[in-house]
Scaffold this motif. Structure first.
Motif, mmCIF file in Angstrom:
data_model
loop_
_atom_site.group_PDB
_atom_site.id
_atom_site.type_symbol
_atom_site.label_atom_id
_atom_site.label_comp_id
_atom_site.label_asym_id
_atom_site.label_seq_id
_atom_site.Cartn_x
_atom_site.Cartn_y
_atom_site.Cartn_z
ATOM 1 N N ALA A 1 0.839 -1.208 0.000
ATOM 2 C CA ALA A 1 0.000 0.000 0.000
ATOM 3 C C ALA A 1 0.867 1.249 0.000
ATOM 4 N N SER A 2 1.919 1.234 0.804
ATOM 5 C CA SER A 2 2.829 2.380 0.865
ATOM 6 C C SER A 2 3.537 2.598 -0.465
ATOM 7 N N SER A 3 3.981 1.487 -1.073
ATOM 8 C CA SER A 3 4.655 1.584 -2.369
ATOM 9 C C SER A 3 3.725 2.148 -3.437
ATOM 10 N N ALA A 4 2.480 1.648 -3.458
ATOM 11 C CA ALA A 4 1.507 2.131 -4.438
ATOM 12 C C ALA A 4 1.188 3.608 -4.213
ATOM 13 N N ARG A 5 1.137 4.022 -2.936
ATOM 14 C CA ARG A 5 0.841 5.423 -2.633
ATOM 15 C C ARG A 5 1.978 6.331 -3.118
ATOM 16 N N ILE A 6 3.207 5.883 -2.959
ATOM 17 C CA ILE A 6 4.357 6.666 -3.437
ATOM 18 C C ILE A 6 4.328 6.778 -4.958
ATOM 19 N N GLN A 7 4.057 5.652 -5.625
ATOM 20 C CA GLN A 7 3.968 5.670 -7.091
ATOM 21 C C GLN A 7 2.813 6.559 -7.556
ATOM 22 N N ALA A 8 1.720 6.534 -6.813
ATOM 23 C CA ALA A 8 0.579 7.386 -7.171
ATOM 24 C C ALA A 8 0.950 8.859 -7.046
ATOM 25 N N ALA A 9 1.712 9.193 -5.995
ATOM 26 C CA ALA A 9 2.150 10.579 -5.814
ATOM 27 C C ALA A 9 3.044 11.015 -6.965
ATOM 28 N N ASN A 10 3.912 10.110 -7.416
ATOM 29 C CA ASN A 10 4.773 10.431 -8.562
ATOM 30 C C ASN A 10 3.939 10.639 -9.832
ATOM 31 N N ALA A 11 2.942 9.772 -10.015
ATOM 32 C CA ALA A 11 2.083 9.901 -11.197
ATOM 33 C C ALA A 11 1.267 11.193 -11.133
ATOM 34 N N GLU A 12 0.818 11.563 -9.940
ATOM 35 C CA GLU A 12 0.077 12.815 -9.783
ATOM 36 C C GLU A 12 0.969 14.016 -10.092
ATOM 37 N N GLY A 13 2.230 13.922 -9.670
ATOM 38 C CA GLY A 13 3.179 14.986 -10.003
ATOM 39 C C GLY A 13 3.385 15.093 -11.510
ATOM 40 N N GLU A 14 3.442 13.938 -12.160
ATOM 41 C CA GLU A 14 3.577 13.924 -13.621
ATOM 42 C C GLU A 14 2.350 14.552 -14.277
ATOM 43 N N ALA A 15 1.169 14.250 -13.738
ATOM 44 C CA ALA A 15 -0.061 14.819 -14.288
ATOM 45 C C ALA A 15 -0.106 16.336 -14.090
ATOM 46 N N ARG A 16 0.342 16.808 -12.927
ATOM 47 C CA ARG A 16 0.372 18.247 -12.684
ATOM 48 C C ARG A 16 1.336 18.950 -13.637
ATOM 49 N N SER A 17 2.486 18.321 -13.867
ATOM 50 C CA SER A 17 3.456 18.901 -14.795
ATOM 51 C C SER A 17 2.885 18.959 -16.208
ATOM 52 N N ALA A 18 2.186 17.878 -16.601
ATOM 53 C CA ALA A 18 1.578 17.850 -17.934
ATOM 54 C C ALA A 18 0.502 18.930 -18.057
#
Length: 207
Positions: free
Chosen positions: A50-67
């Motif tokens: 769960a922690s790993s998925a949450r970290i990956q989700a945060a990275n993906a959200e950062g990518e979405a914000r940058s896009a």
């Protein structure tokens, strides 16, 4: 003599049943400890996932914000070019739209530009947004699974307390006490062990 013999038979029977109860309860207690440990391990793994998925989700959200920021910047330049009447520059900038934004922009134009820009269109899904949503859902699922595994481990731990009561009652029944008291304690121990075993049979197991 007959009464003494009968008392001796009851004593022997009580001892035999007591030894049987102690042996079975010891095995059941060990099994509960093993299962509690296994489910505790499963809980730790699920929490880690769960922690790993949450970290990956945060990275993906950062990518979405940058896009989204990039699309906003390009679109602002496009609007400025259109406002200045520079069609050549506007056409050039439009070719630089990202595929995700281009789809939303074309849908917005096709519908008569009634919304406040293409960014509010459901077609606009910046890169990383879908992945972030999926990863957040996975994190929630694993977190819930971890809590469930924790409860399963706790259930087995509680059963060890119940079986400890069986051991206590059985041991007390072997003391030099009135026969009816010994039989009552032993009978209660049998009932408690039976209830515990039935409850344990309903629990999931992990090997």
């Amino acid at each position: 003599m007959g009464e003494t013999g009968e008392r001796d038979r009851w004593t022997r029977a009580t001892e035999i049943i007591g030894v049987f109860l102690l042996s079975v309860t010891a095995v059941l207690t060990a099994w509960c400890g093993f299962q509690s440990s296994k489910w505790g391990g499963e809980m730790s793994i699920a929490f880690s996932q769960a922690s790993s998925a949450r970290i990956q989700a945060a990275n993906a959200e950062g990518e979405a914000r940058s896009a989204r920021t990039f699309d906003l910047t390009i679109y602002a330049a496009y609007v400025q070019a259109v406002g200045d009447g520079n069609e050549e520059l506007a056409d050039y900038i439009r070719t630089r739209f990202t595929p995700e934004f281009a789809v939303a922009y074309e849908a917005w134009v096709a519908d008569g530009e009634v919304e406040n820009g293409p960014f509010v269109r459901e077609e606009y899904v910046p890169e990383g947004a879908v992945e972030a949503e999926e990863l957040n859902a996975r994190a929630d699922e694993k977190f819930a699974q971890a809590l469930e595994n924790n409860q399963r481990g706790d259930n087995y731990s509680l059963l060890t307390v119940l079986f400890a009561l069986v051991l206590f009652l059985t041991a007390m029944s072997q003391r030099e006490i009135a026969p009816w008291v010994a039989r009552s304690l032993l009978g209660f121990a049998i009932v408690v062990m039976t209830v515990g075993a039935v409850i344990m049979a309903t629990f999931p197991i992990r090997i």
